[in-house]
Design a protein around this motif. Sequence first.
Motif, mmCIF file in Angstrom:
data_model
loop_
_atom_site.group_PDB
_atom_site.id
_atom_site.type_symbol
_atom_site.label_atom_id
_atom_site.label_comp_id
_atom_site.label_asym_id
_atom_site.label_seq_id
_atom_site.Cartn_x
_atom_site.Cartn_y
_atom_site.Cartn_z
ATOM 1 N N ASP A 21 0.842 -1.206 0.000
ATOM 2 C CA ASP A 21 0.000 0.000 0.000
ATOM 3 C C ASP A 21 0.876 1.254 0.000
ATOM 4 O O ASP A 21 0.640 2.189 -0.769
ATOM 5 C CB ASP A 21 -0.915 0.035 1.226
ATOM 6 C CG ASP A 21 -2.068 -0.958 1.147
ATOM 7 O OD1 ASP A 21 -2.330 -1.485 0.044
ATOM 8 O OD2 ASP A 21 -2.688 -1.213 2.198
ATOM 9 N N LYS A 25 1.280 3.882 -3.101
ATOM 10 C CA LYS A 25 0.989 5.300 -2.864
ATOM 11 C C LYS A 25 2.167 6.166 -3.319
ATOM 12 O O LYS A 25 1.977 7.210 -3.967
ATOM 13 C CB LYS A 25 0.688 5.524 -1.382
ATOM 14 C CG LYS A 25 0.216 6.899 -1.038
ATOM 15 C CD LYS A 25 -0.166 6.994 0.434
ATOM 16 C CE LYS A 25 -0.682 8.379 0.780
ATOM 17 N NZ LYS A 25 -1.065 8.480 2.182
ATOM 18 N N LYS A 26 3.370 5.724 -3.015
ATOM 19 C CA LYS A 26 4.574 6.450 -3.403
ATOM 20 C C LYS A 26 4.710 6.487 -4.932
ATOM 21 O O LYS A 26 5.034 7.538 -5.499
ATOM 22 C CB LYS A 26 5.795 5.779 -2.770
ATOM 23 C CG LYS A 26 7.091 6.494 -2.979
ATOM 24 C CD LYS A 26 8.224 5.790 -2.248
ATOM 25 C CE LYS A 26 9.550 6.467 -2.515
ATOM 26 N NZ LYS A 26 10.665 5.746 -1.888
ATOM 27 N N LYS A 28 2.294 6.197 -7.142
ATOM 28 C CA LYS A 28 1.232 7.048 -7.699
ATOM 29 C C LYS A 28 1.535 8.527 -7.491
ATOM 30 O O LYS A 28 1.240 9.353 -8.357
ATOM 31 C CB LYS A 28 -0.125 6.682 -7.101
ATOM 32 C CG LYS A 28 -0.700 5.413 -7.692
ATOM 33 C CD LYS A 28 -2.141 5.212 -7.306
ATOM 34 C CE LYS A 28 -2.708 4.032 -8.063
ATOM 35 N NZ LYS A 28 -4.147 3.922 -7.956
#
Length: 142
Positions: A21, A25-26, A28
């Motif tokens: 996750d 996130k990083k 994206k």
Amino acid sequence: MINGYKEEISKIYSRIQQNEDAALKKRKLEISEKLPEVLDIERQIAKLCINLSVISFKDVDNRDQYLKELREKITDLRIKKSELLASYGYPIDYVSRRYKCNKCKDTGYIGSTRCVCYNQKLVKLYYNCLLYTSDAADEGLG
């Protein structure tokens, strides 16, 4: 099976999912700064997929043709996204979740059946426990 092992394996899968996750996130965030069009395309794909699901249940004229057109648009957008990522040197799955085990998607289960990776983790835990108890016994602690 001893509940302690079950709990420990559950923690392992939880950590795997949390780590992915954070990594996703990083990735994206990086793409949103360098190639915001990619995330725009992903949003368009998501909207079309929702539309596809809704239309599947509605009674619409030429529904089959409309569904076919939606699927083609989704495919075209996925190709466009992949080409855009690749043209900037990114893997085509850069903004997708990456699983350590694609069979169970890092849950440990396929339906209600334990995945092979779950059994591997279980064996590793048993082995580590045996090593620990064996070392403790050798040192007069066990």
